[in-house]
Write an enzyme that holds these catalytic residues in place. Sequence first.
Site: not given
Length: 228
Positions: A107, A136, A193, A109, A90
């Site tokens: 990140h 909201e 993903h 999943h 990443c």
Amino acid sequence: MAVREDADQLVRSTDSQHPANLICELCRKFYTLGWVTGTGGGTSIRHNDHIFIAPSGVQKELMQPTDMFVMDYNNRQYLRKPTTLKPSACTPLFLAAFDRGAGCCIHTHSQWAVLVTLLVERDFGTKACFEIERIEQIKGIPKGRGKAGNLGYHDSLRIPIIENTAHEEDLTESLEKAMEAHPDTYAVLVRRHGIYVWGDSVQKAKTQCESLDYIFQLAVEMKRLGLP
């Protein structure tokens, strides 16, 4: 690779807010939410000119500060690189967020993030963004970089969606294009993903990630109940 001789000092601190300690604590929390199951996902924090990055292929709830990679933001060289661990795939995507002023990038999943990408594809096609309004929790998302305040109840939240690739680092170009096309966004969904979320600080990135996951779950349940 200019690994420092005193590299371990970069990740050793009794301060709970030190990036190496904070990433471990965050990932433990994210594990309980189902965001980083099976070594998936990751977190990175920029602290001054140092980038702290969780390693790849490690059970995120068991990470230790000494597992962290540390990179020099300016020359993109590792200052600390654990020999028994792999750098996060990443990393180039985290750097894309930092290049746009972020202080933290997360990140996940998340299943809710994955599901909304499939619902959008089914109902609106592969070019559509995730959009929702009059909820909201939208108030937890900033209006955009350089803009004061957060979105309001009557505003529309739009999150771009990019297509998944076989290798994580290959997402970088499409992520950057989505950032350019949607300069106000603080998140990009990856179909089938997960999601990348970033913020000006760790606290803001965490708040936005939690708010978005709440919204995604709500959207999935609204769809299940036939609500618009």
